[in-house]
Design a protein around this motif. Structure first.
Motif, PDB file in Angstrom:
ATOM      1  N   LEU A 129       0.812  -1.238  -0.043  1.00 37.16           N
ATOM      2  CA  LEU A 129       0.010   0.110   0.046  1.00 37.16           C
ATOM      3  C   LEU A 129       0.800   1.050  -0.078  1.00 37.16           C
ATOM      4  O   LEU A 129       1.823   1.321   0.911  1.00 37.16           O
ATOM      5  N   SER A 130       0.811   1.975  -0.964  1.00 39.91           N
ATOM      6  CA  SER A 130       1.503   3.231  -1.127  1.00 39.91           C
ATOM      7  C   SER A 130       0.903   4.602  -1.241  1.00 39.91           C
ATOM      8  O   SER A 130      -0.337   4.553  -1.933  1.00 39.91           O
ATOM      9  N   LEU A 131       1.453   5.646  -1.141  1.00 35.06           N
ATOM     10  CA  LEU A 131       0.841   6.929  -1.113  1.00 35.06           C
ATOM     11  C   LEU A 131       1.613   7.933  -2.357  1.00 35.06           C
ATOM     12  O   LEU A 131       2.968   7.637  -2.218  1.00 35.06           O
ATOM     13  N   LYS A 132       1.062   8.208  -3.358  1.00 33.29           N
ATOM     14  CA  LYS A 132       1.753   8.868  -4.601  1.00 33.29           C
ATOM     15  C   LYS A 132       1.326  10.274  -4.609  1.00 33.29           C
ATOM     16  O   LYS A 132       0.163  10.468  -4.654  1.00 33.29           O
ATOM     17  N   VAL A 133       1.812  11.101  -4.958  1.00 38.45           N
ATOM     18  CA  VAL A 133       1.542  12.279  -5.458  1.00 38.45           C
ATOM     19  C   VAL A 133       2.436  13.056  -6.723  1.00 38.45           C
ATOM     20  O   VAL A 133       3.779  12.748  -6.389  1.00 38.45           O
ATOM     21  N   ASP A 134       1.658  13.239  -7.743  1.00 40.07           N
ATOM     22  CA  ASP A 134       2.494  13.734  -8.838  1.00 40.07           C
ATOM     23  C   ASP A 134       2.081  15.215  -9.163  1.00 40.07           C
ATOM     24  O   ASP A 134       0.724  15.475  -9.009  1.00 40.07           O
ATOM     25  N   ALA A 173      -2.239  18.410 -10.750  1.00 44.65           N
ATOM     26  CA  ALA A 173      -1.695  17.783  -9.949  1.00 44.65           C
ATOM     27  C   ALA A 173      -2.763  16.473  -9.356  1.00 44.65           C
ATOM     28  O   ALA A 173      -3.878  16.927  -9.165  1.00 44.65           O
ATOM     29  N   ASN A 174      -2.250  15.589  -8.677  1.00 45.65           N
ATOM     30  CA  ASN A 174      -3.000  14.437  -8.029  1.00 45.65           C
ATOM     31  C   ASN A 174      -2.470  13.841  -7.053  1.00 45.65           C
ATOM     32  O   ASN A 174      -1.132  13.601  -6.991  1.00 45.65           O
ATOM     33  N   ALA A 175      -3.233  13.254  -6.127  1.00 49.36           N
ATOM     34  CA  ALA A 175      -2.675  12.562  -5.085  1.00 49.36           C
ATOM     35  C   ALA A 175      -3.691  11.284  -4.934  1.00 49.36           C
ATOM     36  O   ALA A 175      -4.833  11.581  -4.861  1.00 49.36           O
ATOM     37  N   TYR A 176      -3.073  10.065  -4.853  1.00 47.43           N
ATOM     38  CA  TYR A 176      -3.882   8.762  -4.803  1.00 47.43           C
ATOM     39  C   TYR A 176      -3.005   7.794  -4.020  1.00 47.43           C
ATOM     40  O   TYR A 176      -1.900   7.893  -3.650  1.00 47.43           O
ATOM     41  N   THR A 177      -3.572   6.860  -3.539  1.00 42.79           N
ATOM     42  CA  THR A 177      -2.985   5.507  -3.029  1.00 42.79           C
ATOM     43  C   THR A 177      -3.100   4.487  -3.640  1.00 42.79           C
ATOM     44  O   THR A 177      -4.237   4.176  -4.637  1.00 42.79           O
ATOM     45  N   GLU A 178      -2.211   3.477  -3.815  1.00 45.56           N
ATOM     46  CA  GLU A 178      -2.435   2.367  -4.791  1.00 45.56           C
ATOM     47  C   GLU A 178      -2.193   1.206  -3.377  1.00 45.56           C
ATOM     48  O   GLU A 178      -1.387   0.845  -2.770  1.00 45.56           O
ATOM     49  N   LEU A 179      -3.245   0.174  -3.774  1.00 47.15           N
ATOM     50  CA  LEU A 179      -2.895  -1.060  -3.205  1.00 47.15           C
ATOM     51  C   LEU A 179      -2.832  -1.976  -4.308  1.00 47.15           C
ATOM     52  O   LEU A 179      -3.595  -2.452  -5.243  1.00 47.15           O
ATOM     53  N   ALA A 180      -1.440  -2.866  -4.041  1.00 50.54           N
ATOM     54  CA  ALA A 180      -1.019  -3.640  -5.239  1.00 50.54           C
ATOM     55  C   ALA A 180      -0.860  -4.947  -4.786  1.00 50.54           C
ATOM     56  O   ALA A 180      -0.411  -5.153  -3.844  1.00 50.54           O
ATOM     57  N   TYR A 181      -0.879  -5.947  -5.637  1.00 49.78           N
ATOM     58  CA  TYR A 181      -0.451  -7.307  -5.808  1.00 49.78           C
ATOM     59  C   TYR A 181       0.549  -7.792  -6.896  1.00 49.78           C
ATOM     60  O   TYR A 181       0.213  -7.482  -8.009  1.00 49.78           O
ATOM     61  N   GLY A 182       1.689  -7.911  -6.618  1.00 44.87           N
ATOM     62  CA  GLY A 182       2.543  -8.321  -7.402  1.00 44.87           C
ATOM     63  C   GLY A 182       2.971  -9.750  -7.281  1.00 44.87           C
ATOM     64  O   GLY A 182       3.010 -10.446  -6.269  1.00 44.87           O
ATOM     65  N   ARG A 196       2.060  -6.604 -11.826  1.00 40.59           N
ATOM     66  CA  ARG A 196       1.392  -6.260 -10.477  1.00 40.59           C
ATOM     67  C   ARG A 196       0.068  -5.739 -11.256  1.00 40.59           C
ATOM     68  O   ARG A 196      -0.073  -5.002 -12.228  1.00 40.59           O
ATOM     69  N   ALA A 197      -0.815  -5.884 -10.365  1.00 37.68           N
ATOM     70  CA  ALA A 197      -2.339  -5.389 -10.671  1.00 37.68           C
ATOM     71  C   ALA A 197      -2.431  -4.472  -9.388  1.00 37.68           C
ATOM     72  O   ALA A 197      -2.298  -4.483  -7.957  1.00 37.68           O
ATOM     73  N   LYS A 198      -2.959  -3.258  -9.522  1.00 40.02           N
ATOM     74  CA  LYS A 198      -3.229  -2.070  -8.714  1.00 40.02           C
ATOM     75  C   LYS A 198      -4.590  -1.594  -8.637  1.00 40.02           C
ATOM     76  O   LYS A 198      -5.059  -1.280  -9.792  1.00 40.02           O
ATOM     77  N   LEU A 199      -4.975  -1.635  -7.518  1.00 38.78           N
ATOM     78  CA  LEU A 199      -6.188  -0.712  -7.241  1.00 38.78           C
ATOM     79  C   LEU A 199      -6.076   0.638  -6.879  1.00 38.78           C
ATOM     80  O   LEU A 199      -5.272   0.951  -5.832  1.00 38.78           O
ATOM     81  N   ILE A 200      -6.601   1.736  -7.347  1.00 34.01           N
ATOM     82  CA  ILE A 200      -6.009   3.161  -7.217  1.00 34.01           C
ATOM     83  C   ILE A 200      -7.400   3.751  -6.668  1.00 34.01           C
ATOM     84  O   ILE A 200      -8.364   3.869  -7.197  1.00 34.01           O
ATOM     85  N   LEU A 201      -7.026   4.394  -5.383  1.00 31.49           N
ATOM     86  CA  LEU A 201      -7.980   5.091  -4.665  1.00 31.49           C
ATOM     87  C   LEU A 201      -7.554   6.657  -4.885  1.00 31.49           C
ATOM     88  O   LEU A 201      -6.539   7.064  -4.210  1.00 31.49           O
ATOM     89  N   ASP A 273       1.153  -3.200 -14.181  1.00 33.20           N
ATOM     90  CA  ASP A 273       2.652  -3.238 -14.609  1.00 33.20           C
ATOM     91  C   ASP A 273       2.970  -4.538 -14.938  1.00 33.20           C
ATOM     92  O   ASP A 273       3.036  -5.716 -14.632  1.00 33.20           O
ATOM     93  N   LEU A 274       3.985  -4.604 -16.289  1.00 31.31           N
ATOM     94  CA  LEU A 274       4.234  -5.986 -16.456  1.00 31.31           C
ATOM     95  C   LEU A 274       5.695  -5.816 -16.845  1.00 31.31           C
ATOM     96  O   LEU A 274       6.217  -4.786 -17.172  1.00 31.31           O
ATOM     97  N   GLY A 275       6.468  -6.498 -16.637  1.00 28.01           N
ATOM     98  CA  GLY A 275       7.975  -6.609 -17.090  1.00 28.01           C
ATOM     99  C   GLY A 275       8.793  -7.734 -16.978  1.00 28.01           C
ATOM    100  O   GLY A 275       8.293  -9.197 -16.768  1.00 28.01           O
ATOM    101  N   ALA A 276       9.940  -7.882 -17.649  1.00 25.84           N
ATOM    102  CA  ALA A 276      10.868  -9.105 -17.817  1.00 25.84           C
ATOM    103  C   ALA A 276      12.239  -8.519 -17.834  1.00 25.84           C
ATOM    104  O   ALA A 276      12.709  -7.434 -18.045  1.00 25.84           O
ATOM    105  N   SER A 277      13.143  -9.602 -17.489  1.00 21.94           N
ATOM    106  CA  SER A 277      14.464  -9.312 -17.237  1.00 21.94           C
ATOM    107  C   SER A 277      15.244 -10.240 -17.884  1.00 21.94           C
ATOM    108  O   SER A 277      14.991 -11.581 -17.374  1.00 21.94           O
TER     109      SER A 277
END
Length: 320
Positions: A129-134, A173-182, A196-201, A273-277
């Protein structure tokens, strides 16, 4: 008069912004603190205060634009006409040679509130669970050139202008929280993939657009004409009267006509989110990711049009 010009320039500077998320190329760096958001590979536990907090910024502004201005000692006069010596001082200015037609600055704050990572069988799991501000800043070069002239003025000097004009200005500008499962999977010693699948509030957002801003000085009257709109998305519902199909923002000045009803959140959304290495010879690693593939549907909008207004500079000078 100088204070009026400073206010106008400051408003143009502050409103010349737009929200845009920063590039997240650091995901590919070794031992990066947020690497689990790309491909979970390690177990971890973190929470607010002891977890990850990141601040990033990107800009096309030329750093040589900023300079120091030396103001030497000079004679000044008090209200009785007595002469005295003003001390020298140094201030910050802008070098017009390095001002671009379009100057942008974007920044992001990413803070972990709670994060858990663990391995089960062949897979790595993460829940966070994270908080983001852009936020972002977009300043037309014409506005910066006026600010440059204003910064080079002395304390008692005035910026002599007849008009100011700027086009296509945005603030966001926006502020939101992300609940993610990776979920991460190390397929072999060389190949790893993750998703990762993320629910954004959404907590709050603002979108202010100016198609044009024009300021004209006529004797002591500063007339400002704007063509723009404002959209605010808040964690509450504002009961504002509607006028001509839009919210009447002037009604916000009347507390009796405006009611605030608490409500959360201000928006919902989902993202992936999708990724490969892949490790290739000579100690090199090739990585590829797609981040924030999704949407946010904001609600509780307060919308309005930005019109025109006038300022009597003579009255402002009397108030100083």
């Amino acid at each position: 008069m100088k204070r009026i010009i400073t206010i106008v320039l400051a408003c143009a500077f502050a409103f010349s912004a737009f929200a845009q998320q920063s590039a997240r190329t650091a995901f590919f760096m070794n031992d990066y603190a947020y690497a689990y958001k790309f491909i979970p590979t390690k177990g971890h536990v973190s929470f607010l205060g002891l977890g990850n907090t990141g601040v990033s910024a990107e800009s096309n502004v030329d750093g040589r634009m900023f300079k120091l201005i030396e103001h030497p000692e000079e004679a000044g006069y008090d209200e009785y006409g007595n002469q005295y010596l003003k001390s020298s001082y140094t201030s910050t200015g802008l070098d017009k040679r390095y001002i671009k037609a379009d100057n942008r600055l974007n920044s992001t704050i990413d803070m972990d509130l709670l994060s858990i990572g663990f391995r089960k069988a062949k897979f790595f799991h993460s829940i966070d669970l994270s908080l983001k501000v852009d936020a972002g800043l977009r300043v037309p070069g014409s506005v910066l050139e006026l600010i440059s002239d204003a910064l080079e003025l002395g304390e008692d000097d005035e910026l002599e202008i007849s008009s100011i004009s700027a086009n296509n200005i945005k603030l966001g500008a926006n502020a939101y929280t992300e609940l993610a499962y990776g979920l991460g999977w190390q397929i072999s010693d060389k190949l790893s993939i993750g998703a990762r699948a993320k629910l954004i509030l959404g907590m709050a957002a603002a979108d202010i657009k100016f198609n044009s801003i024009q300021a004209q000085m006529n004797e002591d009257i500063l007339s400002v004409n704007t063509d723009g709109s404002v959209n605010l998305y808040l964690p509450s519902t504002l009961q504002v009267p509607v006028k001509d199909g839009s919210y009447d923002l002037e009604a916000l000045d009347d507390i009796d006509e405006t009611e605030i009803l608490a409500g959360m959140p201000a928006g919902f959304g989902v993202a992936f989110d999708l990724g490969a290495s892949y490790k290739i010879p000579n100690g090199l690693t090739a990585s590829l990711s797609i981040n924030d593939l999704g949407f946010v549907n904001w609600k509780n909008a307060v919308c309005g049009e930005l019109g025109s207004f006038e300022i009597d500079t003579a009255e402002e000078e009397e108030d100083e």
